[in-house]
Design a protein around this motif. Structure first.
Motif, short mmCIF file in Angstrom:
data_model
loop_
_atom_site.label_atom_id
_atom_site.label_comp_id
_atom_site.label_asym_id
_atom_site.label_seq_id
_atom_site.Cartn_x
_atom_site.Cartn_y
_atom_site.Cartn_z
N GLN A 33 0.78 -1.22 0.22
CA GLN A 33 0.07 -0.11 0.05
C GLN A 33 0.88 1.26 -0.12
OE1 GLN A 33 -2.64 0.13 3.23
NE2 GLN A 33 -3.60 2.31 2.78
N GLY A 34 0.56 2.14 -0.86
CA GLY A 34 1.13 3.69 -1.07
C GLY A 34 2.59 3.65 -1.38
N ILE A 35 2.94 2.47 -2.22
CA ILE A 35 4.44 2.48 -2.81
C ILE A 35 4.09 2.92 -4.18
CG2 ILE A 35 6.35 1.06 -2.98
CD1 ILE A 35 5.76 1.76 -0.02
N ILE B 46 -8.95 1.84 -4.88
CA ILE B 46 -9.40 0.47 -4.45
C ILE B 46 -8.19 -0.37 -4.63
CG2 ILE B 46 -10.00 -0.36 -6.79
CD1 ILE B 46 -12.11 -1.81 -5.71
N VAL B 47 -7.26 -0.38 -5.34
CA VAL B 47 -5.88 -0.84 -5.31
C VAL B 47 -4.65 -0.18 -4.44
CG1 VAL B 47 -6.40 -2.48 -7.51
CG2 VAL B 47 -5.41 0.09 -7.53
N ASN B 48 -5.07 0.53 -3.56
CA ASN B 48 -4.18 1.37 -2.85
C ASN B 48 -4.55 1.21 -1.49
OD1 ASN B 48 -1.68 2.77 -2.53
ND2 ASN B 48 -2.70 4.52 -2.16
N GLU B 49 -5.66 0.42 -1.09
CA GLU B 49 -6.19 0.07 0.14
C GLU B 49 -5.84 -1.31 0.72
OE1 GLU B 49 -10.16 1.22 0.10
OE2 GLU B 49 -9.87 3.22 0.06
N GLU B 50 -5.78 -1.69 1.74
CA GLU B 50 -5.27 -2.97 2.24
C GLU B 50 -6.48 -3.90 1.98
OE1 GLU B 50 -3.87 -5.50 6.24
OE2 GLU B 50 -3.98 -3.31 6.29
N PRO C 191 2.04 -1.48 4.05
CA PRO C 191 3.40 -0.96 3.60
C PRO C 191 4.56 -1.74 4.43
CG PRO C 191 2.16 0.89 4.49
CD PRO C 191 1.26 -0.25 4.35
N ASN C 192 4.36 -1.93 5.73
CA ASN C 192 5.57 -2.49 6.23
C ASN C 192 5.79 -3.82 6.23
OD1 ASN C 192 3.14 -2.80 7.77
ND2 ASN C 192 3.63 -2.14 9.64
N GLU C 193 4.92 -4.59 5.67
CA GLU C 193 4.99 -6.13 5.53
C GLU C 193 5.84 -6.44 4.61
OE1 GLU C 193 2.34 -9.98 3.80
OE2 GLU C 193 1.21 -8.21 4.43
N ARG C 194 6.84 -7.35 4.80
CA ARG C 194 8.10 -7.57 4.29
C ARG C 194 7.49 -8.68 3.13
NH1 ARG C 194 13.90 -9.52 6.46
NH2 ARG C 194 14.86 -10.16 4.59
N LEU C 195 8.13 -8.27 1.75
CA LEU C 195 7.83 -9.21 0.70
C LEU C 195 9.20 -9.63 0.32
CD1 LEU C 195 5.16 -7.42 -1.21
CD2 LEU C 195 4.66 -9.22 0.54
#
Length: 1017
Positions: free
Chosen positions: A261-263, A332-336, A373-377
């Motif tokens: 989100q938000g990247i 809609i594609v910028n929300e969790e 945004p803080n989830e590590r991928l």
């Protein structure tokens, strides 16, 4: 030495593909060189080199001399098309961790250039084809010093202009296997040659992509020749926070992109034609995006195009656009996204194809999920894309319908994706069916996702795979009985233990069983030692920290930077590096430590790690320049020769040696690349039967994949070991079959001892036959590499030491300042305590004084109340007296007035009577005066005077009485005013005085009351 010259006249194809311009001097045969222009690109990456670049620099070069009389293997191959550069100095090489990082490469270039003490003059031969080899030649003898195949070279870089390294260049190569990388640094006497050398590398990197289509035979014309197949791939990239955009991963289960989100993001489209005559894509005039599925064209939003053009290999057309996710259209594609839902994203790309009359639009629908945004991928090493095949049916325009000879050749009949075709077939739609014969066999269908992951170039992340703790109740009972008996006598293993271990230890019992197998049931001394070791500093701290983030990134316990898993893993590796000073920390130990941490606390994991390293002989592999490890490689090859001779012969034919694919197997015990289910089972066997189990597992792996390996070449075999082999055992069933095969193979210790003796005998013979100079030169190079590495580590440690000293000095100064501040604070606290005690005492005194004043005030109020009551009673009494006096005076005034009126009336009556009487008229005149004789007048005057005198006396008495009453009234009012004045003065004195106000008030009141009493009396 004069600069060498290149004669390109015999290589016409070379001129056409590189698009170089020749400028020949009038005297080409003399000392004047032929000038070739080259680009000044500062970096070259084999996977990112674009087409031929416009020349902007000239320098002298020469072709390789392949006609030398000396045809030894140390000279360049005669028919190899290459360019040779002279007047170069080899500055040395060093190991690097990021082979494609320009920053690290420039850093190592600066270090080697500044620290180089012994430089070697060399001649560099760069091939013009990707199948060639870069060679280092000795200038005087033209003999080969070293060679590096092009496929092993990963990256090229030159020094920046204006820096001391502007005359240097370097390239990185994979050394021995894909996990070790080295950088080689060179300095050019002619600075302009650097650009030409990098251009030659670029030519070698891209030449194969151009030659492949030429070598491929033309596809025969078939009834389906009007159908053109395109493979279109979508890739989404996100800003990784380091100035780069990395491809987002795909959720394997849901087949959807995982976005954050938000990247900031980029959309990359790869279009590749796979069948029929090649069509030329001229340009892209629109890249559109919209959330949702089955989106109308009017609802799609145009993205800003960043780049478009051919890929580095010339096979695909690549379009890149920037995606602003903060736009309201993409909210809609910028929300969790909720965990149980997925979103759809529709992407469209409009292409102008030279031979087609109208633009062609490829439409892709893909699933996405939005994470915090803080989830590590986990970023993959290669592309993770969504691919769709499209079938474009074209109709050729007749010659008479064309406006001119350069007009388009085709018009679009229909465009259908493979998904639409499958849906149409499934639902038996009456839509147009395209012909199925001919070119259908040459089309490239979109493989299933699992197969795509199996076939792509992305290695399996370490720590992959789930291991269930569920186990059959009967198996648990068997293990429970065995452990109960074992605990009775821990020094003797139960006889049935090896049989049970070969089937695998239940996951829920592995922690306990591993400790018992390793002999750590009584490890209190190691636990205490560990707690001391973690407090000490490790000289290899930087290497440990660097490896921690790369250990089991696919496992939840270790994926968070700074999390509990990484923290415990760091402490174990650090403690072992301090514990074992001879070996220290070696790359790969972190994987084994991570496996142990997943089953036991860090103290016990450290104890088991120490046992494996020392008691099981794993640390011997790291000693004496990995001599024992090379012995293991020899033993493995001899076992292959015995058990799998055809595969052994194939490996000899393609020059594939055991150290190129099996080094990680021995050093990490298979923990670095393979799924966890298989890794845990291998550790079961290792702890039970010893390190020789590695040979069983290695032979089982080679035996089960023999058919595939026999079909590979050198590069394909390395890729197979690195990528496809670990992925084959993601299935628990496949891993079980492999381990059953490994356990069934009988490899005697006697045979291994025999091979070990053979290896040592062979090494001794090689040492005797080897030229001492070559041995010393090799040893010298090795020592130079080690020296450079140690110097770099020394510089790092020195920097850390200086930094630590500075930090320590700052800490000491801060401590002193804090102590000084603490002392001042204590003094101030003491002063404040004293002041507080004094304030408390004053408060107590003030409260006592307040109580006394309240009591005196209460008494004074009571006294004042009594005096006021008395004064009010006096006032009331005086008021009643005054009222009475006023009433009396009023009555007397009324009586007086009435008497006067009566007297006047009487006088008027008498005067009337006198006027009426003639006799009396004689005696009185008109004014009423007496005219008679004095005797009569005197008699009457006497009577009148007496009466008047009596009235006057009565009136005087009444006036006197009235005056006395008024005087008393005035005196009473004055007394009241005095009392009010004294009362106000008393209240003021109460506020102004603390001790004497009461006495003064009393005396004042007494004085007033005394005066009043006297006056009253």
């Amino acid at each position: 030495m004069d600069p060498p010259v290149e004669d390109p006249s015999n290589d016409r194809e070379h001129e056409e593909e590189e698009e170089e311009e020749e400028e020949s001097s009038p005297d080409a045969e003399g000392d004047e060189p032929v000038l070739l222009e080259a680009s000044a690109s500062s970096t070259i990456n084999p996977v990112s080199v674009s087409g031929p670049q416009k020349p902007d620099m000239s320098l002298p070069v020469k072709p390789a001399q392949g006609d030398s009389e000396d045809s030894s293997p140390f000279t360049p191959v005669a028919d190899e098309d290459s360019v040779v550069f002279s007047k170069l100095t080899y500055l040395g090489c060093a190991s690097v961790n990021a082979p494609r990082s320009e920053v690290e490469a420039l850093k190592m270039m600066a270090i080697l250039r500044s620290q180089c003490q012994i430089s070697v003059d060399v001649t560099l031969s760069v091939p013009n084809v990707s199948e060639g080899t870069v060679r280092l030649l000795d200038p005087p003898t033209n003999t080969e010093i070293a060679n590096y195949p092009i496929y092993k070279i990963l990256f090229c870089v030159r020094g920046h202009d204006g820096t001391p390294e502007s005359d240097c260049f370097a390239f990185t190569e994979s050394h021995y296997n894909s996990e070790l990388f080295r950088i080689h640094v060179f300095r050019c006497e002619i600075q302009e040659a650097v650009s030409r050398i990098l251009y030659s590398f670029a030519t070698a990197f891209r030449r194969s992509a151009k030659q492949t289509p030429l070598a491929a035979p033309a596809a025969p014309q078939t009834p389906d020749s009007d159908i053109f197949t395109f493979s279109v791939s979508l890739e989404i990239k996100e800003d990784d926070g380091k100035g780069y955009f990395s491809a987002v991963p795909k959720d394997k289960d849901r087949q959807c992109f995982k976005l954050r989100q938000g990247i900031d993001k980029k959309i990359v489209i790869y279009v590749q034609q796979t069948t029929n005559k090649e069509l030329a894509i001229e340009r892209c005039f629109g890249l559109l995006l919209s959330p949702g599925k089955d989106v109308q064209s009017g609802d799609m939003h145009l993205l800003d195009l960043e780049s478009m053009g051919k890929s580095s290999d010339g096979k695909s057309y690549v379009i890149t656009g920037s995606w602003n996710t903060k736009s309201p259209h993409f909210q809609i594609v910028n929300e969790e996204t909720p965990k149980d839902k997925v979103l759809f994203l529709t992407t469209a790309v409009d292409l102008v194809i030279t031979e087609v009359q109208e633009p062609v639009r490829f439409l892709l629908e893909s699933k996405v999920r939005v994470c915090p945004p803080n989830e590590r991928l986990f970023w993959p090493f290669s592309k993770r894309s969504s691919t769709e095949n499209f079938f474009l049916k074209l109709k050729q325009i007749k010659q008479k319908d064309r406006k001119n000879s350069t007009d388009t050749l085709y018009e679009v009949v229909c465009l259908e994706s493979e998904s639409e075709r499958e849906r149409r077939k499934t639902t038996a739609s009456p839509a147009l069916r395209l012909p199925q014969s001919g070119s259908q066999g040459s089309m490239i269908p979109s493989p299933p996702e699992d197969d795509e992951e199996e076939d792509n170039d992305e290695p399996l992340l370490s720590g992959s795979g789930d291991v269930s703790k569920e186990c059959a109740e009967k198996i648990l009972e068997t293990w429970g009985d065995l452990l109960s008996k074992w605990h009775l006598n821990l020094s003797v293993r139960p006889k049935t233990l090896p049989t049970l271990v070969r089937s695998g230890v239940p996951e829920a019992l592995r922690g306990e069983v591993w400790q018992l197998l390793a002999g750590c049931h009584n490890n209190d001394h190691l636990v205490e030692k560990y707690r001391i070791l973690i407090t000490k500093e490790s000289p290899q701290d930087s290497a440990i920290t660097r490896d921690i983030n790369r250990t089991f990134p696919a496992h939840d316990y270790f994926k968070d930077t700074g999390g509990d898993g990484q923290d415990s893993l760091y402490k174990i590796c650090k403690a072992y590096s301090v514990y074992d000073e001879e070996i220290g920390y070696c790359q790969g130990q972190s994987f084994l430590a991570a496996v142990l941490l997943l089953h036991m606390p860090e103290e016990q994991a450290f104890s088991v790690l120490v046992k494996i390293m020392f008691d099981y002989g794993l640390r011997e592999l790291f000693k004496q320049n990995f001599e024992d490890l090379h012995c293991k490689f020899y033993q493995l090859e001899r076992l292959m020769q015995e058990y799998i001779p055809d595969l052994y012969s194939h490996f000899l034919d393609i020059s594939l040696e055991a150290h190129m694919y099996a080094s990680q197997w021995f050093l990490t015990l298979f923990t670095a690349k393979f799924p966890l289910y298989m890794v845990f089972h291998i550790i079961d066997l290792l702890l039970c039967e010893g390190i020789s189990v590695i040979f069983n597992v290695a032979l089982a792996l080679l035996k089960t994949t023999k058919d595939d390996l026999l079909l590979t070449d050198f590069e394909g075999a390395l890729k197979f070991f690195r990528v496809q082999l670990p992925k084959r055992y993601r299935s628990e069933e496949n891993a079980k079959k492999l381990m059953e095969l490994a356990c069934s193979m009988k490899i005697s210790q006697k045979k291994l001892k025999k091979y070990e003796r053979e290896y040592h005998t062979m090494r001794e013979q090689q040492a005797q036959q080897e030229d001492p100079i070559e041995r010393f030169e090799r040893e010298n190079r090795r020592l130079q590499e080690a020296n450079m590495r140690l110097e770099q580590e020394n510089d790092d440690l020195a920097h850390e030491l200086v930094t630590s000293k500075i930090a320590l000095r700052k800490d000491l100064d801060n401590v002193r300042d804090e102590k000084r501040l603490a002392t001042l604070a204590e003094e101030k606290a003491d002063a404040l305590n004293k002041e507080l005690l004094m304030t408390k005492q004053k408060l107590i005194d003030a409260e006592d004084e307040k109580r006394r004043l309240e009591e005196e005030s209460a008494q004074l109020k009571e006294m004042c109340r009594r005096e006021l009551d008395k004064a009010e009673s006096e006032i009331k009494k005086n008021s009643s007296i005054i009222g009475d006096y006023k009433q009396i005076c009023s009555q007397l005034s009324e009586r007086l007035e009435k008497q006067q009126v009566a007297n006047k009336a009487e006088i008027e009556k008498i005067r009337q009577k006198v006027d009426d009487c003639e006799r009396c008229r004689e005696f009185f005149n008109k004014e009423g005066r007496v005219k008679a004789a004095s005797i009569v007048r005197e008699g009457s005057e006497e009577e009148t005077d007496e009466e008047k005198e009596a009235l006057k006396n009565q009136l005087r008495e009444m006036e006197l009485e009235l005056a006395q009453t008024k005087l008393q009234l005035v005196e009473a009012e004055c007394k009241i005013q005095d009392l009010e004045h004294d009362l106000g003065q008393a209240l003021n004195e109460v506020q102004a005085s603390r001790k004497t106000w009461f006495n003064r008030t009393l005396s004042s009141i007494k004085t007033v009351t005394g005066v009043q009493g006297k006056e009253t009396c």
